[in-house]
Design a protein around this motif. Structure first.
Motif, PDB file in Angstrom:
ATOM      1  N   LEU A   1       0.612  -1.356  -0.471  1.00 28.52           N
ATOM      2  CA  LEU A   1       0.130   0.202   0.050  1.00 28.52           C
ATOM      3  C   LEU A   1       0.827   0.908   0.403  1.00 28.52           C
ATOM      4  O   LEU A   1       0.461   2.171   0.013  1.00 28.52           O
ATOM      5  N   LYS A   2       1.571   0.884   0.443  1.00 28.69           N
ATOM      6  CA  LYS A   2       3.340   2.204   0.435  1.00 28.69           C
ATOM      7  C   LYS A   2       2.920   3.153   0.778  1.00 28.69           C
ATOM      8  O   LYS A   2       2.362   4.336   0.858  1.00 28.69           O
ATOM      9  N   PRO A   3       1.929   2.892   2.759  1.00 27.41           N
ATOM     10  CA  PRO A   3       1.468   4.685   2.698  1.00 27.41           C
ATOM     11  C   PRO A   3       3.085   5.064   3.356  1.00 27.41           C
ATOM     12  O   PRO A   3       4.247   4.458   3.797  1.00 27.41           O
ATOM     13  N   ARG A   4       2.990   6.899   4.384  1.00 32.16           N
ATOM     14  CA  ARG A   4       3.903   7.118   4.398  1.00 32.16           C
ATOM     15  C   ARG A   4       4.602   6.813   5.766  1.00 32.16           C
ATOM     16  O   ARG A   4       5.654   6.636   6.305  1.00 32.16           O
ATOM     17  N   ARG A   5       3.592   5.683   6.650  1.00 31.38           N
ATOM     18  CA  ARG A   5       3.859   6.160   8.008  1.00 31.38           C
ATOM     19  C   ARG A   5       2.921   5.097   8.810  1.00 31.38           C
ATOM     20  O   ARG A   5       1.525   4.362   8.250  1.00 31.38           O
ATOM     21  N   VAL A   6       2.784   4.080   9.827  1.00 32.51           N
ATOM     22  CA  VAL A   6       2.089   2.615   9.942  1.00 32.51           C
ATOM     23  C   VAL A   6       2.565   3.017  11.795  1.00 32.51           C
ATOM     24  O   VAL A   6       3.830   3.081  12.270  1.00 32.51           O
ATOM     25  N   ILE A   7       1.289   3.564  12.395  1.00 28.87           N
ATOM     26  CA  ILE A   7       1.211   3.574  13.184  1.00 28.87           C
ATOM     27  C   ILE A   7       0.867   2.043  14.885  1.00 28.87           C
ATOM     28  O   ILE A   7       0.045   1.855  13.768  1.00 28.87           O
TER      29      ILE A   7
ATOM     30  N   PHE B   1       8.584  -6.662  12.682  1.00 32.08           N
ATOM     31  CA  PHE B   1       7.974  -5.460  11.311  1.00 32.08           C
ATOM     32  C   PHE B   1       8.472  -4.042  10.666  1.00 32.08           C
ATOM     33  O   PHE B   1       8.523  -3.289   9.893  1.00 32.08           O
ATOM     34  N   GLN B   2       8.982  -3.710  11.698  1.00 29.10           N
ATOM     35  CA  GLN B   2       9.003  -2.337  12.219  1.00 29.10           C
ATOM     36  C   GLN B   2      10.235  -1.873  11.631  1.00 29.10           C
ATOM     37  O   GLN B   2      10.378  -0.431  10.332  1.00 29.10           O
ATOM     38  N   ALA B   3      11.085  -2.838  11.625  1.00 31.19           N
ATOM     39  CA  ALA B   3      12.278  -2.719  11.198  1.00 31.19           C
ATOM     40  C   ALA B   3      12.289  -2.921   9.474  1.00 31.19           C
ATOM     41  O   ALA B   3      12.880  -2.694   8.625  1.00 31.19           O
ATOM     42  N   GLN B   4      11.344  -4.409   8.407  1.00 32.71           N
ATOM     43  CA  GLN B   4      11.267  -4.043   7.265  1.00 32.71           C
ATOM     44  C   GLN B   4      10.633  -2.898   7.070  1.00 32.71           C
ATOM     45  O   GLN B   4      10.432  -2.883   5.388  1.00 32.71           O
ATOM     46  N   LEU B   5       9.441  -2.091   7.776  1.00 33.70           N
ATOM     47  CA  LEU B   5       8.852  -1.220   7.144  1.00 33.70           C
ATOM     48  C   LEU B   5      10.272  -0.153   6.395  1.00 33.70           C
ATOM     49  O   LEU B   5      10.312   0.299   5.716  1.00 33.70           O
ATOM     50  N   ARG B   6      10.792   0.543   7.936  1.00 34.52           N
ATOM     51  CA  ARG B   6      12.352   0.994   7.452  1.00 34.52           C
ATOM     52  C   ARG B   6      13.067   0.682   6.374  1.00 34.52           C
ATOM     53  O   ARG B   6      13.181   1.564   5.518  1.00 34.52           O
ATOM     54  N   ALA B   7      13.222  -0.682   5.986  1.00 34.72           N
ATOM     55  CA  ALA B   7      14.022  -0.604   4.636  1.00 34.72           C
ATOM     56  C   ALA B   7      12.603  -0.379   3.620  1.00 34.72           C
ATOM     57  O   ALA B   7      13.359  -0.545   2.595  1.00 34.72           O
ATOM     58  N   GLU B   8      11.944  -0.210   3.595  1.00 37.62           N
ATOM     59  CA  GLU B   8      11.406  -0.092   2.760  1.00 37.62           C
ATOM     60  C   GLU B   8      10.829   1.245   2.433  1.00 37.62           C
ATOM     61  O   GLU B   8       9.851   2.227   1.773  1.00 37.62           O
TER      62      GLU B   8
ATOM     63  N   ILE C   1       5.911   3.959  13.500  1.00 34.15           N
ATOM     64  CA  ILE C   1       5.634   4.646  14.838  1.00 34.15           C
ATOM     65  C   ILE C   1       4.880   4.372  15.974  1.00 34.15           C
ATOM     66  O   ILE C   1       4.276   3.724  15.668  1.00 34.15           O
ATOM     67  N   GLU C   2       5.937   3.997  16.905  1.00 34.17           N
ATOM     68  CA  GLU C   2       5.448   3.669  18.026  1.00 34.17           C
ATOM     69  C   GLU C   2       4.408   4.625  18.621  1.00 34.17           C
ATOM     70  O   GLU C   2       5.155   5.644  19.575  1.00 34.17           O
TER      71      GLU C   2
END
Length: 123
Positions: A82-88, A98-105, A110-111
């Motif tokens: 979905l290529k969001p700007r951020r995931v809370i 999963f947070q590490a995977q998102l950063r890599a993308e 954000i916690e």
């Protein structure tokens, strides 16, 4: 509706009042945000449908997670696609893997608590 409008997707949405995902959906609407709702059961919140599965949705800016880390792996590729700007990651949804995977993308994890962010103006 403007089809170019950026949306917030609530993952773990439910019709059950008192659940944080339900409260967040209501608060997002009150604050003027366009929402998409994804949950285990179809339903609706304030006339917005709760979709099941992994529907094709465009222009997702923010995903707010209300699904625990144990149940997130089947969503990894879908959320990244979905290529969001951020995931809370709301309390209880934190997931370092999963947070590490998102950063890599190039997606910002954000916690935080969506309800608090909305109430203090940091959303």
């Amino acid at each position: 509706m403007n089809t170019d409008e950026r949306k917030t997707m609530v993952v773990g949405a439910t019709e059950k009042p008192g659940r944080y995902a339900n409260l967040a959906a209501h608060s997002l609407l009150r604050h003027g945000h366009t929402i998409e709702l994804i949950g285990l059961k179809a339903g609706q919140i304030d006339g917005n449908p709760i979709q099941t599965g992994q529907p094709a949705i465009s222009n997702v800016d923010t995903i707010t997670m209300y699904v625990g880390p144990r149940n997130q792996p089947p969503l990894y590729e879908y959320i990244k696609s979905l290529k969001p700007r951020r995931v809370i990651f709301n309390p209880g949804a934190e997931n370092p893997e999963f947070q590490a995977q998102l950063r890599a993308e190039g997606i910002e994890p954000i916690e935080a608590c969506t309800l608090v962010m909305l109430s203090v103006g940091t959303y």
